[in-house]
Design a protein around this motif. Structure first.
Motif, PDB file in Angstrom:
ATOM      1  N   ILE A  51      39.111 -18.758  33.125  1.00  0.00           N
ATOM      2  CA  ILE A  51      39.866 -18.278  34.283  1.00  0.00           C
ATOM      3  C   ILE A  51      39.322 -16.931  34.742  1.00  0.00           C
ATOM      4  O   ILE A  51      39.146 -16.694  35.939  1.00  0.00           O
ATOM      5  N   LEU A  52      39.027 -16.045  33.791  1.00  0.00           N
ATOM      6  CA  LEU A  52      38.466 -14.745  34.150  1.00  0.00           C
ATOM      7  C   LEU A  52      37.071 -14.875  34.752  1.00  0.00           C
ATOM      8  O   LEU A  52      36.750 -14.167  35.715  1.00  0.00           O
ATOM      9  N   VAL A  53      36.252 -15.774  34.239  1.00  0.00           N
ATOM     10  CA  VAL A  53      34.911 -15.979  34.793  1.00  0.00           C
ATOM     11  C   VAL A  53      35.002 -16.492  36.226  1.00  0.00           C
ATOM     12  O   VAL A  53      34.306 -16.000  37.126  1.00  0.00           O
ATOM     13  N   ILE A  54      35.876 -17.452  36.471  1.00  0.00           N
ATOM     14  CA  ILE A  54      36.033 -18.005  37.823  1.00  0.00           C
ATOM     15  C   ILE A  54      36.594 -16.945  38.774  1.00  0.00           C
ATOM     16  O   ILE A  54      36.133 -16.820  39.918  1.00  0.00           O
ATOM     17  N   ALA A  55      37.570 -16.166  38.316  1.00  0.00           N
ATOM     18  CA  ALA A  55      38.145 -15.112  39.156  1.00  0.00           C
ATOM     19  C   ALA A  55      37.096 -14.053  39.490  1.00  0.00           C
ATOM     20  O   ALA A  55      37.029 -13.576  40.636  1.00  0.00           O
ATOM     21  N   LEU A  56      36.267 -13.694  38.529  1.00  0.00           N
ATOM     22  CA  LEU A  56      35.204 -12.728  38.781  1.00  0.00           C
ATOM     23  C   LEU A  56      34.195 -13.279  39.783  1.00  0.00           C
ATOM     24  O   LEU A  56      33.759 -12.564  40.691  1.00  0.00           O
TER      25      LEU A  56
END
Length: 110
Positions: A51-56
């Motif tokens: 989720i953090l990778v996609i948000a970044l």
């Protein structure tokens, strides 16, 4: 016939080996898993990481798009003026005057 008999014996030996290996594992590990039935938050880290990778990725993409959009809008009128000057539609003094007007208009809008 001899080949099928040896295959049957090796299959039986393999299943016996697997059963003896399973018998050596403690019963509560087999039933409850390695955490003995307790809640473990480690499984939350993998979805959280993605989720953090996609948000970044979305953040960087939107920021880059906005910068390019702003740059293209600012360079649009100057680009047209440069093309007209290159084609010979305007002379140098008119080009410099119009360029000055365009650039001073950018300062007033900010």
């Amino acid at each position: 016939m001899l080949a099928s008999l040896s295959t049957a014996l090796s299959t039986t030996a393999l299943s016996t080996t697997a059963l003896s290996a399973a018998a050596q594992v403690p019963a509560d590990t087999v039933v409850y898993g390695p955490w003995h039935g307790a809640f473990s938050p480690w499984f939350l880290l993998f979805p959280l990481f993605w989720i953090l990778v996609i948000a970044l990725f979305i953040f960087v993409a939107r920021r880059t798009w906005r910068r390019n959009q702003h740059w293209a809008a600012a360079q649009g009128a100057e680009g047209v003026l440069r093309e007209r000057y290159a084609r010979g539609e305007v002379d140098e003094t008119e080009y410099r005057q119009r360029l000055e007007v365009l650039r001073s208009g950018d300062r007033r809008q900010k």
